[in-house]
Design a protein around this motif. Structure first.
Motif, PDB file in Angstrom:
ATOM      1  N   PRO A  62     151.561  39.286 -40.579  1.00 53.65           N
ATOM      2  CA  PRO A  62     150.240  39.760 -40.997  1.00 53.65           C
ATOM      3  C   PRO A  62     149.869  41.114 -40.394  1.00 53.65           C
ATOM      4  O   PRO A  62     149.164  41.914 -41.033  1.00 53.65           O
ATOM      5  CB  PRO A  62     149.294  38.656 -40.502  1.00 53.65           C
ATOM      6  CG  PRO A  62     150.153  37.443 -40.444  1.00 53.65           C
ATOM      7  CD  PRO A  62     151.494  37.938 -40.005  1.00 53.65           C
ATOM      8  N   GLY A  63     150.317  41.394 -39.178  1.00 53.58           N
ATOM      9  CA  GLY A  63     150.040  42.691 -38.577  1.00 53.58           C
ATOM     10  C   GLY A  63     148.560  43.024 -38.589  1.00 53.58           C
ATOM     11  O   GLY A  63     147.718  42.213 -38.185  1.00 53.58           O
ATOM     12  N   PRO A  64     148.189  44.222 -39.090  1.00 53.38           N
ATOM     13  CA  PRO A  64     146.773  44.611 -39.104  1.00 53.38           C
ATOM     14  C   PRO A  64     145.944  43.948 -40.195  1.00 53.38           C
ATOM     15  O   PRO A  64     144.722  44.137 -40.227  1.00 53.38           O
ATOM     16  CB  PRO A  64     146.839  46.131 -39.316  1.00 53.38           C
ATOM     17  CG  PRO A  64     148.126  46.365 -40.025  1.00 53.38           C
ATOM     18  CD  PRO A  64     149.081  45.332 -39.503  1.00 53.38           C
ATOM     19  N   ALA A  65     146.559  43.209 -41.093  1.00 56.98           N
ATOM     20  CA  ALA A  65     145.795  42.576 -42.169  1.00 56.98           C
ATOM     21  C   ALA A  65     144.857  41.522 -41.597  1.00 56.98           C
ATOM     22  O   ALA A  65     145.240  40.726 -40.741  1.00 56.98           O
ATOM     23  CB  ALA A  65     146.729  41.945 -43.189  1.00 56.98           C
ATOM     24  N   GLY A  66     143.625  41.509 -42.088  1.00 56.39           N
ATOM     25  CA  GLY A  66     142.687  40.475 -41.680  1.00 56.39           C
ATOM     26  C   GLY A  66     143.008  39.147 -42.310  1.00 56.39           C
ATOM     27  O   GLY A  66     142.816  38.085 -41.708  1.00 56.39           O
ATOM     28  N   GLN A  67     143.511  39.201 -43.553  1.00 58.70           N
ATOM     29  CA  GLN A  67     143.892  37.993 -44.274  1.00 58.70           C
ATOM     30  C   GLN A  67     145.139  38.260 -45.104  1.00 58.70           C
ATOM     31  O   GLN A  67     145.315  39.357 -45.654  1.00 58.70           O
ATOM     32  CB  GLN A  67     142.777  37.517 -45.204  1.00 58.70           C
ATOM     33  CG  GLN A  67     141.572  36.909 -44.519  1.00 58.70           C
ATOM     34  CD  GLN A  67     140.601  36.326 -45.527  1.00 58.70           C
ATOM     35  OE1 GLN A  67     140.454  36.833 -46.630  1.00 58.70           O
ATOM     36  NE2 GLN A  67     139.935  35.239 -45.158  1.00 58.70           N
ATOM     37  N   ALA A 102     150.144  44.099 -44.647  1.00 57.84           N
ATOM     38  CA  ALA A 102     150.978  43.104 -43.999  1.00 57.84           C
ATOM     39  C   ALA A 102     152.417  43.346 -44.414  1.00 57.84           C
ATOM     40  O   ALA A 102     152.685  43.983 -45.445  1.00 57.84           O
ATOM     41  CB  ALA A 102     150.546  41.694 -44.379  1.00 57.84           C
ATOM     42  N   THR A 103     153.347  42.833 -43.653  1.00 58.30           N
ATOM     43  CA  THR A 103     154.764  42.973 -43.980  1.00 58.30           C
ATOM     44  C   THR A 103     155.319  41.638 -44.448  1.00 58.30           C
ATOM     45  O   THR A 103     155.253  40.638 -43.718  1.00 58.30           O
ATOM     46  CB  THR A 103     155.570  43.462 -42.766  1.00 58.30           C
ATOM     47  OG1 THR A 103     155.080  44.728 -42.342  1.00 58.30           O
ATOM     48  CG2 THR A 103     157.049  43.592 -43.117  1.00 58.30           C
ATOM     49  N   VAL A 104     155.825  41.635 -45.675  1.00 55.02           N
ATOM     50  CA  VAL A 104     156.478  40.439 -46.208  1.00 55.02           C
ATOM     51  C   VAL A 104     157.961  40.553 -45.887  1.00 55.02           C
ATOM     52  O   VAL A 104     158.666  41.394 -46.447  1.00 55.02           O
ATOM     53  CB  VAL A 104     156.250  40.304 -47.719  1.00 55.02           C
ATOM     54  CG1 VAL A 104     156.971  39.068 -48.265  1.00 55.02           C
ATOM     55  CG2 VAL A 104     154.770  40.243 -48.049  1.00 55.02           C
ATOM     56  N   ARG A 105     158.415  39.699 -44.970  1.00 54.32           N
ATOM     57  CA  ARG A 105     159.803  39.790 -44.538  1.00 54.32           C
ATOM     58  C   ARG A 105     160.746  39.103 -45.514  1.00 54.32           C
ATOM     59  O   ARG A 105     161.895  39.517 -45.702  1.00 54.32           O
ATOM     60  CB  ARG A 105     159.932  39.158 -43.151  1.00 54.32           C
ATOM     61  CG  ARG A 105     161.116  39.656 -42.385  1.00 54.32           C
ATOM     62  CD  ARG A 105     161.025  39.318 -40.922  1.00 54.32           C
ATOM     63  NE  ARG A 105     161.306  37.896 -40.670  1.00 54.32           N
ATOM     64  CZ  ARG A 105     161.413  37.400 -39.438  1.00 54.32           C
ATOM     65  NH1 ARG A 105     161.225  38.176 -38.385  1.00 54.32           N
ATOM     66  NH2 ARG A 105     161.677  36.120 -39.256  1.00 54.32           N
ATOM     67  N   ALA A 106     160.252  38.024 -46.159  1.00 56.82           N
ATOM     68  CA  ALA A 106     161.059  37.309 -47.157  1.00 56.82           C
ATOM     69  C   ALA A 106     160.115  36.570 -48.089  1.00 56.82           C
ATOM     70  O   ALA A 106     159.069  36.063 -47.658  1.00 56.82           O
ATOM     71  CB  ALA A 106     162.023  36.341 -46.501  1.00 56.82           C
TER      72      ALA A 106
END
Length: 511
Positions: free
Chosen positions: A394-399, A500-504
């Motif tokens: 999620p990183g900096p994403a709030g949701q 956010a980063t989607v890893r998979a």
């Protein structure tokens, strides 16, 4: 997306509700079902018995329905196994394989299946107004059943003594059958032992009579189950798990499933945590009466629950079938932060039987960054369930938000979100479609969730009228019914408050 309950669709026509029937969850063809009963593996098949009204699609005429499966996904419905009659309704219970022919109902070479069930005695019977434990047996692999001539085999002259779960105990205290049953309104699990399944002696009780009404766990206790599991896969470190379902008093409201981890010495169960502080099998509204299969090979512990809630169970907008079972779930025990907890994983096909679909927008061979409205996911398809597997930072994403079974214009659907500020996984079905059939149905469920090294892992099963969520490898589980309209097929993954980063991300269709 609007969260107003005013977005509820008008009630569907009966003919239209066949489209809501799930693809990979068990439903009876044209009748009512509730609690799973007598779960047993025998003859290369999983046998699912269950509370069934053979004559209608609301609760009543309680009998044991019957279905079998070789993979826990494809089920064959059979005629009613144990039917109610003028003397008794057939309430919940369990089935064991009597390998030693302790009951005398079979032979050592061809053991009988023995059902231990609750007789809910009717007016005019010799035990009118009481619930007591009775036996039936089968010598043809569960296809036909004979009631024991000397029923009931255990009574307390109580109106609420029910739901026997029987297993074979082999330990320092000896070798015998153990029954866990409940005095439902006293919030007590009662343990008995027997050498022949016919004569039972009291062992001990575990309970919570002092719980205050209105708090989680304070309703009627039902459908207990007690079994051992190794901790973190270590056969030298075994704990016992006691599942106790409760109605009302579930963590999300209405009915729900709680569990305790502790020790059982063949006589008494001792919980590691206070009885006032249960753990929860499922943080959603629609997982109840979960119990496990007996006789499963390789020591696997597999449970199935009733995917419904007593708050609105008889009002679900489907016809002629009403209610379904959860997916089968395999259980493990794991250690987290110094405590031992259950982990649940749905039983799904092996990878060779799946049909993966890459989500639009995925960067081939690597992760991608998720912004704002995000990426569309494959649409829901009639006759197929979708399995969504995701690893997200999620990183900096709030949701991080999954919009599931929504409409083209985004005005409705089911919303699954991870809220970073609250540390919660939230499932919101207030605009999921047909929600106006009961005032308790539009709801928002939340479960505490701790990221591991900043990573959110999700396995989401979307199947026509249900959403089952297994987060962080199955440590957090949320199950809710949803009844989307015919145009509600759109799925999307989005973020709010930052990227956010989607890893998979993998989508699998199952039919």
């Amino acid at each position: 997306m609007s969260s107003s309950v005013d977005a509820a669709l008008p009630a569907p026509a009966p003919a239209a509700t066949e489209a809501l029937r799930p693809a990979i969850h068990y439903t009876a063809r044209d009748t009512w079902l509730n609690d799973p009963n007598g779960l047993v593996y025998w003859g290369g098949q999983y046998h699912l018995f269950y509370q069934n009204n053979p004559h209608g699609n609301v609760w009543g005429n309680m009998s044991w329905g019957h279905a079998t499966s070789r993979d826990l996904l494809h089920w064959t419905e059979h005629p009613v196994a144990i039917a109610c009659d003028e003397a008794e309704d057939i309430f919940s219970g369990s089935v064991v394989v009597d390998y030693g022919n302790t009951s005398g109902f079979g032979t050592p070479e061809e053991p009988a299946l023995v059902a231990v069930y609750t007789s809910a005695f009717k007016a005019g019977s010799g035990y009118a107004g009481t619930q007591a434990q009775s036996l039936a047996y089968s010598t043809d692999s569960g296809m036909t059943w004979t009631k024991h001539a000397a029923n009931p085999v255990l009574t307390r002259n109580s109106p609420h003594f029910r739901d026997p779960k029987v297993f074979r105990y082999e330990g320092e205290a000896g070798s015998y059958w153990v029954m866990a049953a409940v005095e439902a309104q006293e919030q007590q699990v009662l343990f008995y032992k027997s050498h022949d399944l016919k004569a039972w002696d009291f062992l001990s009780a575990f309970g919570a009579r002092h719980l205050q009404p209105g708090r989680p766990g304070a309703g009627e206790w039902e459908c207990p189950d007690l079994f051992p599991l190794p901790v973190d896969g270590d056969p030298a470190a075994v704990k016992w798990v006691l599942i106790v379902n409760v109605n009302p008093g579930g963590v999300a409201g209405g009915s729900g499933g709680q569990y305790f981890v502790g020790e059982f010495d063949g006589v008494r169960f001792r919980s590691d945590a206070p009885v006032e502080e249960p753990s929860w099998l499922d943080w959603g509204r629609d997982c109840y009466a979960s119990v496990s299969f007996s006789n499963v090979p390789d020591g696997r512990r597999i449970i199935i629950g009733w995917m419904n809630n007593w708050d609105y169970a008889n009002a679900l907008p489907t016809h002629p079938w009403r209610s379904s079972m959860t997916l089968a779930r395999e259980l493990r025990l794991t250690t987290r932060d110094g405590s031992v907890r259950l982990v649940q994983q749905p039983v799904l096909p092996a990878p060779g039987g799946e049909r993966p679909t890459a989500a639009p927008g995925r960067v081939p061979g690597g992760p991608f960054e998720l912004h704002g409205p995000g990426v569309p996911l494959p649409d829901a398809v009639p006759g197929q369930a979708q399995v969504i597997e995701a690893e997200i930072l999620p990183g900096p994403a709030g949701q991080v938000v999954f919009h599931l079974l929504g409409t083209e214009d985004g005005s409705g659907g089911t919303v699954l979100s991870y809220d970073a500020a609250e540390g919660q996984l939230v499932l919101d079905r207030r605009t999921s479609g047909y929600t106006g059939f009961h005032p308790e149905f539009p709801s928002v469920e939340a479960a505490p969730l701790v990221l591991e090294d900043g990573l959110l892992t999700l396995l989401i099963v979307v199947d026509h009228c249900s959403v089952e969520v297994f987060a962080q490898g199955g440590e957090v589980v949320l199950t809710d019914l949803v009844f989307p309209g015919p145009e509600s097929v759109r799925n999307r993954l989005a973020s709010t408050g930052g990227p956010a980063t989607v890893r998979a991300l993998t989508i699998t269709s199952l039919s």
